[in-house]
Scaffold this motif. Structure first.
Motif, mmCIF file in Angstrom:
data_model
loop_
_atom_site.group_PDB
_atom_site.id
_atom_site.type_symbol
_atom_site.label_atom_id
_atom_site.label_comp_id
_atom_site.label_asym_id
_atom_site.label_seq_id
_atom_site.Cartn_x
_atom_site.Cartn_y
_atom_site.Cartn_z
ATOM 1 N N HIS A 330 -3.149 19.274 20.458
ATOM 2 C CA HIS A 330 -2.782 18.074 19.864
ATOM 3 C C HIS A 330 -3.823 17.576 19.145
ATOM 4 C CE1 HIS A 330 0.083 14.654 19.357
ATOM 5 N NE2 HIS A 330 -0.702 14.093 20.099
ATOM 6 N N THR A 331 -3.600 16.982 17.971
ATOM 7 C CA THR A 331 -4.159 16.151 17.330
ATOM 8 C C THR A 331 -3.768 14.735 16.760
ATOM 9 O OG1 THR A 331 -5.237 17.925 15.987
ATOM 10 C CG2 THR A 331 -5.791 15.876 14.955
ATOM 11 N N GLU A 332 -4.555 13.522 17.202
ATOM 12 C CA GLU A 332 -4.086 12.426 17.010
ATOM 13 C C GLU A 332 -5.200 11.566 16.165
ATOM 14 O OE1 GLU A 332 -3.175 10.289 20.580
ATOM 15 O OE2 GLU A 332 -5.318 10.103 20.969
ATOM 16 N N LEU A 333 -4.824 10.688 15.162
ATOM 17 C CA LEU A 333 -5.530 9.877 14.325
ATOM 18 C C LEU A 333 -5.138 8.527 14.434
ATOM 19 C CD1 LEU A 333 -8.190 9.792 12.421
ATOM 20 C CD2 LEU A 333 -6.430 10.288 10.763
ATOM 21 N N TYR A 334 -6.048 7.550 14.672
ATOM 22 C CA TYR A 334 -5.689 6.095 14.810
ATOM 23 C C TYR A 334 -6.356 5.598 13.422
ATOM 24 C CZ TYR A 334 -3.784 5.690 19.498
ATOM 25 O OH TYR A 334 -3.158 5.934 20.810
ATOM 26 N N VAL A 335 -5.487 5.161 12.902
ATOM 27 C CA VAL A 335 -5.807 4.462 11.434
ATOM 28 C C VAL A 335 -5.834 2.972 11.487
ATOM 29 C CG1 VAL A 335 -4.888 6.348 10.199
ATOM 30 C CG2 VAL A 335 -3.503 4.648 10.662
ATOM 31 N N SER A 336 -6.752 2.604 10.723
ATOM 32 C CA SER A 336 -6.868 1.003 10.628
ATOM 33 C C SER A 336 -5.818 0.405 9.485
ATOM 34 C CB SER A 336 -8.395 0.853 10.161
ATOM 35 O OG SER A 336 -8.652 1.351 8.763
ATOM 36 N N PRO A 337 -5.594 -0.820 9.819
ATOM 37 C CA PRO A 337 -4.903 -1.545 8.689
ATOM 38 C C PRO A 337 -5.392 -1.312 7.279
ATOM 39 C CG PRO A 337 -5.388 -2.991 10.494
ATOM 40 C CD PRO A 337 -6.248 -1.750 10.575
ATOM 41 N N ARG A 338 -6.804 -1.073 7.105
ATOM 42 C CA ARG A 338 -7.328 -0.746 5.773
ATOM 43 C C ARG A 338 -6.908 0.561 5.156
ATOM 44 N NH1 ARG A 338 -8.036 -4.020 2.047
ATOM 45 N NH2 ARG A 338 -6.468 -2.524 1.199
ATOM 46 N N GLU A 339 -7.211 1.413 5.924
ATOM 47 C CA GLU A 339 -6.770 2.888 5.794
ATOM 48 C C GLU A 339 -5.421 2.977 5.464
ATOM 49 O OE1 GLU A 339 -9.351 5.761 8.401
ATOM 50 O OE2 GLU A 339 -8.515 4.599 9.495
ATOM 51 N N THR A 340 -4.590 2.184 6.143
ATOM 52 C CA THR A 340 -3.081 2.434 5.753
ATOM 53 C C THR A 340 -2.718 1.788 4.788
ATOM 54 O OG1 THR A 340 -2.730 2.165 8.304
ATOM 55 C CG2 THR A 340 -0.826 1.613 6.968
ATOM 56 N N MET A 341 -3.131 0.428 4.286
ATOM 57 C CA MET A 341 -3.210 0.019 2.947
ATOM 58 C C MET A 341 -3.429 0.592 1.773
ATOM 59 S SD MET A 341 -3.296 -4.247 4.223
ATOM 60 C CE MET A 341 -5.053 -4.133 5.190
ATOM 61 N N ASP A 342 -4.818 1.434 2.171
ATOM 62 C CA ASP A 342 -4.912 2.107 0.858
ATOM 63 C C ASP A 342 -3.953 3.064 0.393
ATOM 64 O OD1 ASP A 342 -7.542 0.706 0.977
ATOM 65 O OD2 ASP A 342 -8.554 2.372 2.129
ATOM 66 N N VAL A 343 -3.201 3.516 1.097
ATOM 67 C CA VAL A 343 -2.091 4.280 0.965
ATOM 68 C C VAL A 343 -0.877 3.473 -0.550
ATOM 69 C CG1 VAL A 343 -0.115 5.623 1.414
ATOM 70 C CG2 VAL A 343 -1.893 5.724 2.902
ATOM 71 N N ILE A 344 -0.948 2.259 -0.009
ATOM 72 C CA ILE A 344 0.235 1.507 -0.949
ATOM 73 C C ILE A 344 0.044 1.857 -2.289
ATOM 74 C CG2 ILE A 344 1.027 -0.750 -1.470
ATOM 75 C CD1 ILE A 344 0.326 -1.587 1.503
ATOM 76 N N PRO A 345 -1.000 1.851 -2.982
ATOM 77 C CA PRO A 345 -1.069 2.103 -4.522
ATOM 78 C C PRO A 345 -0.639 3.435 -4.920
ATOM 79 C CG PRO A 345 -3.189 1.014 -3.688
ATOM 80 C CD PRO A 345 -2.493 1.307 -2.753
ATOM 81 N N LEU A 365 0.439 9.371 5.895
ATOM 82 C CA LEU A 365 -0.454 9.710 6.693
ATOM 83 C C LEU A 365 -0.669 10.818 7.762
ATOM 84 C CD1 LEU A 365 -1.446 5.952 7.234
ATOM 85 C CD2 LEU A 365 -2.770 7.428 6.061
ATOM 86 N N VAL A 366 0.565 10.996 8.501
ATOM 87 C CA VAL A 366 0.636 12.076 9.225
ATOM 88 C C VAL A 366 0.801 13.492 8.442
ATOM 89 C CG1 VAL A 366 3.190 12.323 9.655
ATOM 90 C CG2 VAL A 366 1.758 12.872 11.565
ATOM 91 N N SER A 367 1.304 13.329 7.225
ATOM 92 C CA SER A 367 1.369 14.651 6.355
ATOM 93 C C SER A 367 0.029 14.918 6.264
ATOM 94 C CB SER A 367 2.317 14.532 5.335
ATOM 95 O OG SER A 367 3.437 14.255 5.742
ATOM 96 N N GLN A 368 -0.995 14.070 5.618
ATOM 97 C CA GLN A 368 -2.287 14.445 5.409
ATOM 98 C C GLN A 368 -3.033 14.994 6.460
ATOM 99 O OE1 GLN A 368 -4.894 10.796 4.211
ATOM 100 N NE2 GLN A 368 -4.658 11.755 2.428
ATOM 101 N N LEU A 369 -2.766 14.324 7.702
ATOM 102 C CA LEU A 369 -3.477 14.806 8.808
ATOM 103 C C LEU A 369 -2.771 16.338 9.155
ATOM 104 C CD1 LEU A 369 -5.159 14.379 11.438
ATOM 105 C CD2 LEU A 369 -3.116 13.486 12.637
ATOM 106 N N ALA A 370 -1.722 16.521 9.054
ATOM 107 C CA ALA A 370 -1.531 17.960 9.331
ATOM 108 C C ALA A 370 -2.041 18.878 8.324
ATOM 109 C CB ALA A 370 0.029 18.037 9.526
ATOM 110 N N ARG A 371 -1.862 18.695 7.127
ATOM 111 C CA ARG A 371 -2.421 19.391 6.248
ATOM 112 C C ARG A 371 -3.710 19.962 6.230
ATOM 113 N NH1 ARG A 371 -3.160 23.263 3.605
ATOM 114 N NH2 ARG A 371 -2.569 23.794 1.681
#
Length: 638
Positions: A330-345, A365-371
């Motif tokens: 198992h791989t989990e990644l905790y992302v910050s609000p800033r990292e999450t908001m960077d996806v919006i653009p 984000l989870v697709s990016q992690l899995a890839r």
């Protein structure tokens, strides 16, 4: 998994077809297929095909596309997977119809099947997800086809004297004469739903092929000709058949049967020549898929979860407990609000059309992690539509039960008064609630009532220049199957609209943006057909949704690890656009920007924005839809 694109030039047309033109369109799909590219042009016949390849099966050049059949008659570009193609090859061998195989790709298998049985008969045998274009060099006929449930996308339409088709709009937009004319009526639909329902697209004259259909066009057809797509598989027929001939076994027999069908689907979808894993949220659906994967694997399955630090959006802890029990890698990644908001653009670029589902962000984000670790990931999508999982189903049932207590004549008398109240408080919370009350009271059926649960509060007059609001959103759902009760009708409506055009579109674009192939075992058509034969009491029992699916999962995972209220995959967009995203939102919602765009009513949008900032109402979902359209429009016009 790949990207496809093509151009058909009718006889007598002056459209220029050459390798450079189709190659330019094909480059718009490089993210869907970073491993290889190919083009095929027959200028005399008026056909050009382009392909981008993500190599998953048959990694050698024997899997390269466009691919020509053994006889040379057919040329195919194919996006997706035929999971049971080995079985189809065996059947061809038994008939003595197998060609001298060049490799072991499912594309070659599909071509051989079509040469032997024809398109429709081959598709009836195929289990998979796909969108393809087949050119018949003998009859100069083009056939477009899409998988049964709509996992893979396919757009098409005329642009002048050229018929264009492809996996994503960004490829079609590269065509030099493409007219990017926004369809204002479709925009009104988007404002109601947050996504665009097939067969329409945001662009006038460009359509999405409906799931389970084929469209056939001849080079001899006049420009502008659009034949009606023909169904080779119909969920409507599946539902009617299942309701008229329901499963009659015991609970134990149903559990074993569902377990068996899901195991077969997962086993087929585990086949790949590249690293494979799965998304794991810790909910019923994804946990079931992962449990069945691990039960059939001698190695630890790779699983992936995205976590958020905000506790009310937290599912990673649940996923971790399920992973520990199943002993996955198992791989989990905790992302910050800033990292999450960077996806919006990036969202307008990923989705090509306005797309208002904010869960697109964690899905990316989870697709990016899995890839980073695998090339293929299995997903648990589809369980809600098949087994009655959405909380809005129960909510609609409760509302309709209350509405039905009022005699029909009294409801008809009260509805106009509620409507008048809604007009008095137009664009306020009170007005919206009064309008909903009027609609509930005037509802002729529970289906009408349900539609009011799934539509957004956005009134159509936010869209300038649209015709009257799309006549009735219910017309987007094919006729309700006979014998269907309330729950059946709601699940069916979601399966033909929300599932392909929101859920599956979201997963496809998010995963393909990082060149990850996503697979959905619960949408194997054999699983779907069984689910619709199961009586409702095996899906929803004593107020508990997904009852039978939970019994299957309980064979592998203790219920205590998965039993909790459904959380979804949302993010706090309402808080963000009041806080760290306020400047971004203010720019998109400025009166000048709205006026120059020319599509939305600046006065109404600004009023809604002010109300949200004041905290007077929860406008987050509908405002997010406006923001996503504005962001998309800015990119589309750049």
């Amino acid at each position: 998994m790949c990207g496809i694109v093509g151009i058909l030039r009718p006889a007598g047309s002056a459209v220029v077809l050459d390798e450079a033109t189709i190659a330019a369109l094909t480059e718009g799909l490089v993210h869907r297929g970073p491993d290889d590219a190919g083009v095929w042009v027959d200028a005399d016949a008026g056909m050009a095909l382009g392909h981008r390849r993500l190599a998953v099966l048959e990694l050698s050049p024997a899997g390269r596309q466009p691919m020509t059949s053994a006889s040379g008659r057919f040329v195919l570009i194919f996006n997706g997977e035929i999971y049971n193609h080995s079985e189809i090859r065996a059947e061809l061998a038994e008939r003595g119809s197998a060609p001298a195989w060049r490799g072991h790709s499912d594309t070659e298998t599909l071509l051989a099947g079509i040469e032997c049985w024809g398109i429709e008969a081959t598709l009836a045998k195929a289990a998979g997800m796909f969108a393809f274009a087949l050119w018949d060099r003998q009859s100069r006929t083009l056939t477009l086809s899409r998988d049964r449930l709509g996992e893979k996308p396919l757009y098409y339409g005329w642009q002048g004297n050229a018929f264009l088709f492809g996996s994503e709009l960004k490829a079609l937009r590269r065509y030099p004469a493409f007219r990017a004319e926004v369809d204002r009526d479709v925009l009104a639909m988007y404002m109601r739903r947050g996504y665009i329902v097939a067969p329409r697209s945001i662009y006038a004259g460009i359509y999405k092929l409906l799931p389970g259909t084929c469209l056939t066009l001849r080079a001899a057809d006049a420009p502008g000709t659009l034949p009606q797509p023909q169904s080779y598989w119909s969920l409507h027929r599946v539902v009617e058949s299942g309701l008229s001939d329901p499963f009659s076994g015991t609970d134990e027999e149903a559990i074993d049967r569902l377990d068996s069908e899901l195991r077969k689907a997962v086993a087929l979808q585990r086949v790949a020549d590249v690293p494979l894993g799965a998304f794991l949220s810790g909910g019923i659906d994804s946990s079931t898929v992962v449990a069945l994967m691990q039960a059939q694997s001698s190695r630890a399955v790779r699983t992936f979860t995205i976590g958020f630090h905000e506790s009310h959006y937290q599912e990673a802890g649940h996923a971790k407990m399920v992973a520990q029990h199943l002993q996955t890698d198992h791989t989990e990644l905790y992302v910050s609000p800033r990292e999450t908001m960077d996806v919006i653009p990036r969202l307008p670029e990923l989705y090509d059309e306005p797309f208002g589902d904010s869960s697109a962000i964690p899905t990316f984000l989870v697709s990016q992690l899995a890839r980073r670790h695998v090339t293929v990931a299995l997903s648990g999508d589809g369980g809600d539509e098949l087994f009655g999982g959405y909380t809005r189903y129960r909510r609609t049932e409760n509302i309709w039960r209350k509405v039905c207590r009022i005699p029909h004549f009294a409801r008809k008398a009260l509805a106009p008064g509620a409507k008048m109240l809604s007009l008095c408080g137009r664009h306020s919370d009170f007005g919206w609630k009064a309008n909903r009350a009027a609609l509930y009271l005037s509802a002729a059926s529970a289906v009408d009532c349900y539609q009011e649960q799934v539509l957004q509060r956005r009134p159509h007059d936010f869209v300038l220049g649209s015709s009257a609001e799309l006549p009735d959103d219910r017309t987007l759902v094919p006729s309700v199957p006979a014998r269907a009760g309330l729950y059946d009708t709601m699940m069916y409506a979601d399966a033909v609209t929300y599932l392909p055009d929101d859920i599956l579109a979201k997963v496809d674009r998010a995963s393909m943006a990082v060149s990850l192939e996503s697979r959905v075992p619960m949408l194997d058509h054999r699983v779907v057909e069984l689910a619709w034969r199961l009586p409702l009491h095996m899906k929803v029992r004593n107020g508990e949704s997904k009852w039978l699916l939970k019994q299957v999962l309980a064979k592998y995972v203790p219920p205590a690890l998965t039993e909790r209220p459904k959380m979804g995959f949302g993010i706090p967009v309402g808080e963000w656009i009041r806080g760290p995203l306020r400047e971004w939102a203010e720019d998109l919602l400025s009166e000048q920007r709205l006026q120059s765009g020319g599509f939305l009513n600046p006065r109404l949008v600004r009023r809604q924005w002010s109300r949200h900032l004041d905290g007077a109402a929860t406008e987050a979902d509908s405002l997010w839809q406006v923001l996503m359209f504005q962001a998309w429009l800015g990119r589309a016009q750049s």
